[in-house]
Design a protein around this motif. Structure first.
Motif, PDB file in Angstrom:
ATOM      1  N   SER A 217      72.102  36.577  42.407  1.00 44.02           N
ATOM      2  CA  SER A 217      72.597  35.175  41.729  1.00 44.02           C
ATOM      3  C   SER A 217      72.053  35.162  40.387  1.00 44.02           C
ATOM      4  N   PRO A 218      72.981  34.428  39.533  1.00 40.15           N
ATOM      5  CA  PRO A 218      72.572  34.515  37.876  1.00 40.15           C
ATOM      6  C   PRO A 218      71.528  33.636  37.640  1.00 40.15           C
ATOM      7  N   GLY A 219      70.358  33.953  37.005  1.00 39.51           N
ATOM      8  CA  GLY A 219      69.152  33.230  36.605  1.00 39.51           C
ATOM      9  C   GLY A 219      69.452  32.510  35.258  1.00 39.51           C
ATOM     10  N   ASP A 220      70.451  33.316  34.418  1.00 39.99           N
ATOM     11  CA  ASP A 220      70.596  32.608  33.017  1.00 39.99           C
ATOM     12  C   ASP A 220      71.954  33.023  32.591  1.00 39.99           C
ATOM     13  N   LEU A 221      72.299  32.592  31.196  1.00 45.24           N
ATOM     14  CA  LEU A 221      73.512  32.979  30.720  1.00 45.24           C
ATOM     15  C   LEU A 221      73.852  34.669  30.686  1.00 45.24           C
ATOM     16  N   LEU A 222      72.864  35.360  30.407  1.00 47.19           N
ATOM     17  CA  LEU A 222      73.074  36.607  30.084  1.00 47.19           C
ATOM     18  C   LEU A 222      73.436  37.234  31.404  1.00 47.19           C
ATOM     19  N   ASP A 223      72.718  37.019  32.843  1.00 47.85           N
ATOM     20  CA  ASP A 223      73.012  37.362  33.986  1.00 47.85           C
ATOM     21  C   ASP A 223      74.643  37.244  34.380  1.00 47.85           C
ATOM     22  N   LEU A 225      76.986  36.520  32.226  1.00 47.87           N
ATOM     23  CA  LEU A 225      78.104  37.488  31.264  1.00 47.87           C
ATOM     24  C   LEU A 225      77.994  38.896  31.909  1.00 47.87           C
ATOM     25  N   LEU A 226      76.914  39.203  32.299  1.00 45.97           N
ATOM     26  CA  LEU A 226      76.746  40.808  32.669  1.00 45.97           C
ATOM     27  C   LEU A 226      77.606  40.712  34.141  1.00 45.97           C
ATOM     28  N   ALA A 227      77.706  39.843  34.976  1.00 46.79           N
ATOM     29  CA  ALA A 227      78.544  39.869  36.011  1.00 46.79           C
ATOM     30  C   ALA A 227      79.991  39.512  35.969  1.00 46.79           C
ATOM     31  N   ALA A 228      80.693  39.303  34.676  1.00 44.54           N
ATOM     32  CA  ALA A 228      81.848  38.780  34.374  1.00 44.54           C
ATOM     33  C   ALA A 228      82.848  39.728  34.974  1.00 44.54           C
ATOM     34  N   ASP A 229      83.971  39.391  35.373  1.00 46.80           N
ATOM     35  CA  ASP A 229      85.178  40.403  36.046  1.00 46.80           C
ATOM     36  C   ASP A 229      86.253  40.013  35.063  1.00 46.80           C
ATOM     37  N   PRO A 230      87.048  40.542  34.358  1.00 48.33           N
ATOM     38  CA  PRO A 230      86.499  42.006  33.973  1.00 48.33           C
ATOM     39  C   PRO A 230      85.186  42.211  33.244  1.00 48.33           C
ATOM     40  N   GLU A 231      84.766  43.459  33.588  1.00 47.94           N
ATOM     41  CA  GLU A 231      83.371  43.713  32.713  1.00 47.94           C
ATOM     42  C   GLU A 231      83.474  43.429  31.029  1.00 47.94           C
ATOM     43  N   MET A 232      82.412  42.791  30.641  1.00 46.03           N
ATOM     44  CA  MET A 232      82.237  42.624  29.160  1.00 46.03           C
ATOM     45  C   MET A 232      81.649  43.794  28.584  1.00 46.03           C
ATOM     46  N   PRO A 233      82.148  44.408  27.484  1.00 45.40           N
ATOM     47  CA  PRO A 233      81.164  45.602  26.819  1.00 45.40           C
ATOM     48  C   PRO A 233      80.108  44.962  26.215  1.00 45.40           C
ATOM     49  N   ASP A 234      78.917  45.685  26.392  1.00 45.29           N
ATOM     50  CA  ASP A 234      77.738  45.406  25.601  1.00 45.29           C
ATOM     51  C   ASP A 234      77.763  44.598  24.106  1.00 45.29           C
TER      52      ASP A 234
END
Length: 441
Positions: A217-223, A225-234
């Motif tokens: 489960s996301p603990g912060d905003l970065l988590d 964003l990394l779990a976004a669908d579709p995936e966001m590139p770095d």
């Protein structure tokens, strides 16, 4: 502007034959704009490429931009005014906004209430009753809070990096003159160095977190964003976080400096805020939703002293603005400060009256723009309002605020609007627990 162009361009002051209106504007920015507003009306020209707008409906139309004729402010040193690149970047940002919005909406922001109060208590307690510079102290709080919201345990060092960005951009805020990026000026070198360090630091955190795997489960905003669908590139994740960090640091810090000034000048209001906080949860810090007076104070401060007192949009194609034709590349500067103080839209506009927001009363029409408007409204507005409301209540609940220069620390119309040089001492209020528990969401 030349008189012969008045039929094609909005009217405006002639200015100096060589330097235009810049010397007079830089000497007293808000005074210059007030005079032009009185003499030329709600839309006036500053130079051949720049138009100011003090009309709320036109400002809202530009911000909402149904024809997609405007882009947000061009990048610093973009002397070539690459409008195609700005449009492309704007489209990418709108896509990123759709991905990140659920991580910044009211529900997500509420989860950070407890940490917001905890961080505020830590920063203010560190002052230990000493006289401090208010804006610096509030920047420490907001930088720590937004870094924690974005990165959680990986936030170490980010507040210092945000402070470096503030210092690197400060020399550019005091003048409207812009020198080419290739000039080897010290301020240029520092700005580029800090920008490079910021990008490298954020990119490193994003890559390390992605390599460590997605958490349950996301603990912060970065988590999130990394779990976004579709995936966001770095690079998209990094750029999104950088924008949120910058906006979520400087804007609320400037607002809080103005809030502290009002609390120091109005002890009766501070006592009412403290009573509201104590009455909500028996001495502990209540959730933001239970603080209508604190929220009204925040809204009124944002009306009188909007940190973003100027907003810039650039036409990327020919467009009509209130009957005036604009060309591609023309800049439109919107002024929430003067709109918020216009007697046509606000009764007693220069008076501080939180009561005008009682019972959730809305603003008159489009005349309230502290966070912009339309699809590009400030992405962190919900989070910022919660932070400001909680901080206002908590400061009044736990402290008596004394300021030796509350009457003379006037707002500075450079960068983010905030009182200059305001100093204050946060004395623990008698009978109030320094260890009161933070709120739950």
């Amino acid at each position: 502007m030349p008189r012969g162009d008045e039929g094609r361009r909005p009217p405006g002051p002639r200015g100096h034959w060589l330097m235009g209106n810049t010397p007079e504007y830089d000497a007293d920015r808000i005074g210059f704009l007030r005079r032009c507003h009185r003499e030329y009306g709600d839309v006036f020209s500053y130079d051949e490429r720049t138009v100011f707008v003090i009309d709320p409906k036109l400002a809202h139309d530009v911000l909402a931009d149904p024809s997609r004729s405007f882009v947000t402010e061009l990048a610093p040193f973009d002397t070539g005014r690459n409008l195609g690149r700005a449009v492309s970047q704007g489209n990418s940002w709108m896509s990123a906004r759709r991905s990140v919005w659920p991580g910044l909406n009211h529900t997500a922001a509420a989860l950070a209430d407890g940490r917001t109060v905890e961080i505020l208590d830590t920063v203010i307690d560190a002052a230990a009753g000493r006289e401090v510079d208010v804006l610096t102290t509030m920047r420490t709080f907001t930088a720590t809070a937004i870094a924690d919201y974005c990165f959680g345990p990986d936030a170490t060092g980010i507040p210092g990096l945000l402070a470096d960005n503030i210092e690197a951009t400060r020399p550019f805020a005091g003048t409207s003159y812009q020198f080419p990026a290739w000039l080897p000026l010290r301020r240029h070198r520092r700005l580029f160095r800090v920008h490079r360090q910021t990008v490298e630091t954020l990119t490193g955190i994003v890559r390390c977190r992605r390599a460590s795997g997605t958490r349950a489960s996301p603990g912060d905003l970065l988590d999130f964003l990394l779990a976004a669908d579709p995936e966001m590139p770095d690079p998209a994740v990094m750029a999104t976080l950088r924008g949120i960090l910058m906006g979520g640091h400087g804007v609320p810090a400037a607002a809080l400096a103005s809030i502290v000034r009002e609390l120091a000048a109005r002890p009766r209001l501070a006592a009412e805020l403290a009573a509201e906080a104590d009455g909500s949860t028996n001495g502990t810090a209540p959730p933001a939703a239970r603080l209508p007076l604190a929220e009204a104070v925040v809204k009124e401060v944002l009306r009188l002293h909007p940190p973003v007192w100027l907003m810039t949009r650039t036409a990327h194609k020919a467009v009509d603005l209130g009957g005036w034709p604009l060309r591609a590349g023309d800049d439109v500067l919107l002024n929430p400060y003067l709109i918020h103080r216009d007697p046509r839209w606000w009764p007693r506009p220069d008076e501080f009256e939180p009561g005008r927001w009682a019972a959730g009363q809305p603003a008159p029409g489009a005349a309230y723009l502290p966070f912009g408007a339309g699809p590009r409204v400030c992405l962190g507005s919900a989070l910022t309002m919660r932070q400001l409301t909680l901080a206002t209540s908590r400061l009044a609940q736990r402290h008596t605020i004394d300021s030796p220069n509350v009457a003379t620390a006037v707002p500075e119309f450079l960068g983010r609007l905030a009182p200059v040089g305001l100093r204050a001492r946060f004395r623990p209020s008698s009978g109030r627990s320094a260890a009161a528990a933070p709120p739950s969401a």
